[in-house]
Enzyme design. Structure first.
Site, PDB file in Angstrom:
ATOM      1  N   ALA A  45       0.874  -1.183   0.000  1.00 46.45           N
ATOM      2  CA  ALA A  45       0.000   0.000   0.000  1.00 46.45           C
ATOM      3  C   ALA A  45       0.902   1.221   0.000  1.00 46.45           C
ATOM      4  CB  ALA A  45      -0.914   0.012   1.225  1.00 46.45           C
ATOM      5  N   GLU A  46       0.646   2.168  -0.895  1.00 49.78           N
ATOM      6  CA  GLU A  46       1.579   3.269  -1.115  1.00 49.78           C
ATOM      7  C   GLU A  46       1.763   4.173   0.099  1.00 49.78           C
ATOM      8  OE1 GLU A  46      -0.559   6.887  -3.306  1.00 49.78           O
ATOM      9  OE2 GLU A  46      -0.892   5.004  -4.346  1.00 49.78           O
ATOM     10  N   ASN A  47       0.803   4.156   1.032  1.00 46.68           N
ATOM     11  CA  ASN A  47       0.946   5.003   2.215  1.00 46.68           C
ATOM     12  C   ASN A  47       1.971   4.452   3.218  1.00 46.68           C
ATOM     13  OD1 ASN A  47      -1.136   2.985   2.456  1.00 46.68           O
ATOM     14  ND2 ASN A  47      -1.666   3.844   4.436  1.00 46.68           N
ATOM     15  N   SER A  87       8.302   4.619   1.614  1.00 48.58           N
ATOM     16  CA  SER A  87       7.431   3.884   0.703  1.00 48.58           C
ATOM     17  C   SER A  87       7.541   4.426  -0.716  1.00 48.58           C
ATOM     18  CB  SER A  87       5.982   3.969   1.188  1.00 48.58           C
ATOM     19  OG  SER A  87       5.123   3.223   0.342  1.00 48.58           O
TER      20      SER A  87
END
Length: 219
Positions: A45-47, A87
């Site tokens: 997940a990009e967060n 990330s």
């Protein structure tokens, strides 16, 4: 079958065992529900999460464990949580094998637009991390409805909306068809159950050729 479920099921078939896979928020988050048997991957997940697990029950959801769409998540053994800068650095540096993104438009040159619509003279809501994913991932898969609510094609000769990524999309999956992106032309590989070639031609603005292996999606 619901169109969004159909797209998610078909997109899941593009994932190979052992890959590191980013699922964009929206429709792509459903892809993890339909992985073929025997396929084991690590979801990102990009967060700032590597190792996203199944969606928890509402009673077990934790407010500080979410994906990029603010949906609750669980973690698999060995998962890692990090700050956003770390990330994004992983996303830009080629660590991811596959990114599956929702889209507003895609075109025959492999361009994708998924971050902005114009309202009251302004483009919004914002590009987020999708630009980094398009730049840093070898395989980008675009998932979207084939046409808008007015019946206008979203599979275009040239995107009209501001681009998220240029020439990055390898595969396009819609509720009507699957295309591979070729040299400035799309290659029609599959049709959805009950959808004819003539219907796809009518709903597709982009130039495309039909693959010799053209067949129905196997879901």
């Amino acid at each position: 079958m619901d169109a969004r479920v159909l797209i998610a099921k078909r997109a899941a078939q593009e994932i190979k065992d052992g890959q590191l896979v980013n699922l964009g928020f929206g429709m792509p988050t459903q892809v993890s529900n339909y992985l073929p048997e025997g396929i084991h991957v690590l979801f990102h997940a990009e967060n700032g999460v590597f190792g996203v697990g199944p969606k928890p029950k509402a009673s077990e959801a934790l407010a500080d464990m979410t994906n990029a769409g603010a949906e609750p998540i669980t973690l698999v053994p060995g998962a890692a949580i990090m700050d956003l800068a770390t990330s994004l650095g992983a996303m830009r540096s080629g660590r991811l094998d596959v990114t599956i993104l929702g889209a507003l438009e895609v075109d025959q040159m492999g361009n994708i637009a998924n971050w902005a619509v114009q309202r009251n003279g302004k483009w919004w809501p914002g590009i987020g991390g999708a630009m980094d994913l398009c730049y840093g991932t070898e395989v980008v898969i675009a998932c979207l409805m084939h046409a808008d609510k007015g019946g206008e094609s979203k599979i275009m000769k040239k995107c009209a909306l501001p681009l998220t990524g240029k020439g990055c999309v390898k595969t396009i999956i819609t509720d009507k068809a699957v295309f591979e992106v070729g040299e400035n032309v799309l290659i029609l590989k599959e049709h959805a159950p009950g959808v004819t070639l003539e219907e796809i031609k009518t709903l597709t603005e982009a130039d495309f050729v039909v693959a010799d292996t053209f067949c129905e999606m196997k879901l």
